[in-house]
Design a protein around this motif. Structure first.
Motif, PDB file in Angstrom:
ATOM      1  N   THR A  39      39.019 -47.270  37.821  1.00 36.92           N
ATOM      2  CA  THR A  39      38.890 -46.148  36.902  1.00 36.92           C
ATOM      3  C   THR A  39      37.444 -45.660  36.915  1.00 36.92           C
ATOM      4  N   ALA A  40      37.208 -44.548  36.282  1.00 35.89           N
ATOM      5  CA  ALA A  40      35.851 -43.997  36.239  1.00 35.89           C
ATOM      6  C   ALA A  40      35.006 -44.634  35.145  1.00 35.89           C
ATOM      7  N   ALA A  41      35.652 -45.094  34.054  1.00 32.33           N
ATOM      8  CA  ALA A  41      34.901 -45.618  32.910  1.00 32.33           C
ATOM      9  C   ALA A  41      35.438 -46.959  32.413  1.00 32.33           C
ATOM     10  N   GLY A  42      36.227 -47.652  33.237  1.00 27.81           N
ATOM     11  CA  GLY A  42      36.755 -48.953  32.831  1.00 27.81           C
ATOM     12  C   GLY A  42      37.864 -48.867  31.803  1.00 27.81           C
ATOM     13  N   GLY A  43      38.482 -47.700  31.677  1.00 29.81           N
ATOM     14  CA  GLY A  43      39.511 -47.495  30.658  1.00 29.81           C
ATOM     15  C   GLY A  43      40.914 -47.763  31.150  1.00 29.81           C
ATOM     16  N   GLU A  57      42.297 -41.033  31.478  1.00 33.62           N
ATOM     17  CA  GLU A  57      41.777 -42.375  31.205  1.00 33.62           C
ATOM     18  C   GLU A  57      41.228 -42.396  29.788  1.00 33.62           C
ATOM     19  N   THR A  59      39.195 -44.863  26.863  1.00 26.85           N
ATOM     20  CA  THR A  59      38.356 -46.043  26.708  1.00 26.85           C
ATOM     21  C   THR A  59      38.501 -46.601  25.300  1.00 26.85           C
ATOM     22  N   GLY A  63      36.704 -42.655  23.776  1.00 22.63           N
ATOM     23  CA  GLY A  63      36.330 -41.672  24.789  1.00 22.63           C
ATOM     24  C   GLY A  63      37.366 -41.609  25.901  1.00 22.63           C
ATOM     25  N   ILE A  65      38.383 -39.654  30.084  1.00 18.76           N
ATOM     26  CA  ILE A  65      38.166 -38.700  31.166  1.00 18.76           C
ATOM     27  C   ILE A  65      39.505 -38.089  31.539  1.00 18.76           C
ATOM     28  N   TRP A  67      41.466 -36.741  34.347  1.00 20.83           N
ATOM     29  CA  TRP A  67      41.426 -36.775  35.807  1.00 20.83           C
ATOM     30  C   TRP A  67      42.071 -35.528  36.404  1.00 20.83           C
TER      31      TRP A  67
END
Length: 146
Positions: A39-43, A57, A59, A63, A65, A67
């Motif tokens: 993932t982009a933010a660990g979500g 995604e 978090t 928060g 993202i 996609w």
């Protein structure tokens, strides 16, 4: 700034599930098989399988993202998503992803994935993205094999 470039690629994965089961796993169980390291933010990833739905995604801190957005949907068979890549993720660029599930042999199915990115991207981004999608969708393949 990078030059304007266009990259396209595709691959197929054999899935140990009939198309209906594979579709449910792809669209409703995404958070169970998409690993946080991809993932982009660990979500946690999710897909709203409806026109205008989100591939997104979230978090733990609220928060997230976006996609991509679902632009084409044939329930149980095919989805196409369109998105943006910010400079932080290799852009600015547009992306198009297509996921299609078809029957193969004896209760199995094939997932065909197509990826297209165009914009201000470096030469290697297309191969990097396709490699990433192979790893991501390999999670779906493993999920259905259990």
């Amino acid at each position: 700034m990078n030059d304007f470039r266009e990259h396209a690629g595709s691959f197929e994965l054999d899935l140990d599930a009939d198309p209906q089961r594979a579709w449910v796993a792809l669209t409703q169980e995404m958070g169970d098989w998409w690993t946080a390291d991809m993932t982009a933010a660990g979500g946690r990833m999710a897909l709203e399988a409806q026109l205008g739905g989100r591939l997104f995604e979230t978090t733990s801190d609220g928060g997230g993202i976006l996609w991509a957005t679902v632009g084409v949907l044939v329930p149980g068979q095919k989805g196409e998503c369109f998105g943006e890549l910010s400079p932080a993720f290799g852009g600015p660029a547009r992306t198009w992803h297509s996921f299609e599930i078809t029957p193969s042999v004896a209760g199995r199915s094939t997932l065909t994935y197509h990826d297209h990115v165009w914009g201000s991207v470096d030469e290697g981004l297309g191969a990097t993205l396709l490699q990433g999608w192979k790893a991501i969708l390999g999670g779906l393949q493993r999920h259905l094999a259990t």
